[in-house]
Design an enzyme around this catalytic site. Sequence first.
Site, PDB file in Angstrom:
ATOM      1  N   ALA A 105      -1.897   6.519   1.199  1.00 28.79           N
ATOM      2  CA  ALA A 105      -2.588   5.972   2.368  1.00 28.79           C
ATOM      3  C   ALA A 105      -2.781   7.030   3.453  1.00 28.79           C
ATOM      4  O   ALA A 105      -3.872   7.150   4.030  1.00 28.79           O
ATOM      5  CB  ALA A 105      -1.820   4.780   2.917  1.00 28.79           C
ATOM      6  N   VAL A 164       0.852  -1.179   0.000  1.00 34.11           N
ATOM      7  CA  VAL A 164       0.000   0.000   0.000  1.00 34.11           C
ATOM      8  C   VAL A 164       0.892   1.236   0.000  1.00 34.11           C
ATOM      9  O   VAL A 164       1.794   1.351   0.838  1.00 34.11           O
ATOM     10  CB  VAL A 164      -0.895  -0.014   1.271  1.00 34.11           C
ATOM     11  CG1 VAL A 164      -1.725   1.249   1.370  1.00 34.11           C
ATOM     12  CG2 VAL A 164      -1.770  -1.262   1.289  1.00 34.11           C
ATOM     13  N   CYS A 165       0.660   2.158  -0.920  1.00 34.16           N
ATOM     14  CA  CYS A 165       1.494   3.364  -1.015  1.00 34.16           C
ATOM     15  C   CYS A 165       1.304   4.244   0.218  1.00 34.16           C
ATOM     16  O   CYS A 165       0.186   4.652   0.544  1.00 34.16           O
ATOM     17  CB  CYS A 165       1.131   4.169  -2.258  1.00 34.16           C
ATOM     18  SG  CYS A 165       1.896   5.814  -2.258  1.00 34.16           S
ATOM     19  N   VAL A 166       2.399   4.584   0.874  1.00 35.92           N
ATOM     20  CA  VAL A 166       2.319   5.345   2.131  1.00 35.92           C
ATOM     21  C   VAL A 166       1.743   6.747   1.937  1.00 35.92           C
ATOM     22  O   VAL A 166       0.922   7.205   2.745  1.00 35.92           O
ATOM     23  CB  VAL A 166       3.696   5.408   2.850  1.00 35.92           C
ATOM     24  CG1 VAL A 166       4.747   6.103   1.996  1.00 35.92           C
ATOM     25  CG2 VAL A 166       3.580   6.098   4.200  1.00 35.92           C
TER      26      VAL A 166
END
Lengths: 119, 119, 99, 99, 135, 135
Positions: free
Chosen positions: B82, B77-79
């Site tokens: 997110a 999941v892309c920080v």
Amino acid sequence: MKLGILVNEGPYTHQASDTAYLFTKAAIEKGHKIQRVFFYHDGVYNSNRLTEPPQDDRHIVNRWAKLAKDHHVDLVVCVAAALRRGIKDENLQEGFRISGLGQLVESGIQADRLVVFGD
Amino acid sequence: MKLGILVNEGPYTHQASDTAYLFTKAAIEKGHKIQRVFFYHDGVYNSNRLTEPPQDDRHIVNRWAKLAKDHHVDLVVCVAAALRRGIKDENLQEGFRISGLGQLVESGIQADRLVVFGD
Amino acid sequence: MLHTVNKSPTERNTLESCPKHLKKGGAVLLMEDGVYGALKGTASTKLVEQALKNYPIYALYPDIEARGVQDRVINGIKLVDYSGFVDLVVEYPTVQAWL
Amino acid sequence: MLHTVNKSPTERNTLESCPKHLKKGGAVLLMEDGVYGALKGTASTKLVEQALKNYPIYALYPDIEARGVQDRVINGIKLVDYSGFVDLVVEYPTVQAWL
Amino acid sequence: MTEATGGIEMDENTSGKVKKFLYVNRKAPYGTIYALESLEVVLIAAAFDQDVSLAFLDDGIYQIMKGQHTKAIDVKNFSPTFRALEGYDIEKLYVEKESMEARGLKEEDFIVPVKVLSTAEMAELMQTQDVVLSF
Amino acid sequence: MTEATGGIEMDENTSGKVKKFLYVNRKAPYGTIYALESLEVVLIAAAFDQDVSLAFLDDGIYQIMKGQHTKAIDVKNFSPTFRALEGYDIEKLYVEKESMEARGLKEEDFIVPVKVLSTAEMAELMQTQDVVLSF
């Protein structure tokens, strides 16, 4: 005049929630009453307490919450749409409440205008 | 063959995450290796542990998590995406990990194909 | 190169733009709401039939069937399932999603 | 009745569909990516100019300015800010969002 | 789903008021969730005894196609719910003729009886509503 | 933003491999976040020493319009970032001619120098890539 607002999209991804906020704010400044803001579909993500945008960006969730605090605007998140998308009391920002779809229909009945913001 | 997958949309709202899942599952069944599934934009919502769809509906978040468990698929999941959307360790489903955008570029470099699912 | 189109031709411009960018060795996969572009007797049928003369066009059958349009598919469009979709991705050296 | 259009005419079919449903007493507000429909010299200019002959068309100036197209607006389209948007909602008895 | 006819800050009673509600459906099913979640609103709205109409135009008319089989995409087929609307006294379903023609569809292709309207008639229908909802 | 060039289960080194990456931009700015978040990927990608190109077609060409002023919509104006790409050695920006013409735009309307391509040339560019990313 009493205005109802429907927000169908989540924050940041679509401009709908920005436009809805700026419209709502302008209406309050002009002396209109916001009967309710109802969050449906991905709109429920507008209430996610864990949201943390970059520091130089607007904080869409807190912006709504401030409107609720300063002007007693009723911010309602649809329970069915929220469960499906993982928004629950534990990640709900203060100032929002979770309720049923009937609250949207009620907006249609009680408000003089219902304005829809979506994709 | 090594396949990289990019998911740009959230669960339920757009079919993209369904198609991405069914594609990924079919690829595994055919013996291909999934190099990584990267979740970007609203795609990060696919990892929301609090998601609770109606009982007669598919559970998109758990479906991905099971894929990670059964087949060691790397779900990233892309920080940045997110944080902007309120996905953090505290509401992250087991089987997903949060990391940087570099992981997507890496998929492009390492995988034989990068397949994008979006709106 | 495999081009994927996932939007209806009557809602978005995707199916109008994509075929102009096909080259020898290119193919199109219609999926999700993009399968409405695979149908006979619609406003976009002609455009698709024209592209079909020069390039293979595939449509994802699970999406066709979900939308109740299984009897309306243009002759010559090849139907694939998710496994066939994987095969197409393997067959063509790159994939471009027309989002 | 106030009709709002928030999508670009070159991406979606909204601006094509909406004007066909205008009646006496109707008006259109272009906002968000819908303001691309308010521009001169584009593929959709003619359609909008035609509608403008019979119905008032408004465009949300903050969205125009954000997109750098402030010098390209079709003559006759009225520019409003969020306050003017509120006034339009009050003025017309109903609002329909073309989503 | 929680049914909530009562809420906080309700400053007037909703009973007795009857407004004309139009639900405008312009999006195809399954590609996005709007069609399904719109239908969920319509079902709840039925409890409020309002004057409800549904309009199907553009890709929205694909929502009521016969013969939908969604097993392979693992999504619930919600088209039979349109047939249940009659039981909720929701019987005014309108479809735009021009949208049908652009898609090569006929009345018998639909899962429910509908009234076909010209574009001008659809515009008239829209104009005469009190509340227009679109998703 | 966490930069993560390393990850678990990395089964081969990425250094040394140079692939042709094409970022396809077909969406307008501000109405949706895709344009901004696409640019964020491009900036990160610069660190990987790949052969990067950006294609602007359809409404994507609106992303690089001069004169954007976003204060009134309360969204950050990210168009100046396109000018910073040169500093990251990303210099291959392509715009499709047909898309410009349909929107009445000329090269001088853009905030960055671009190479204008015909549709056929754009198709050729797409065909010769190793990885095509669109958002």
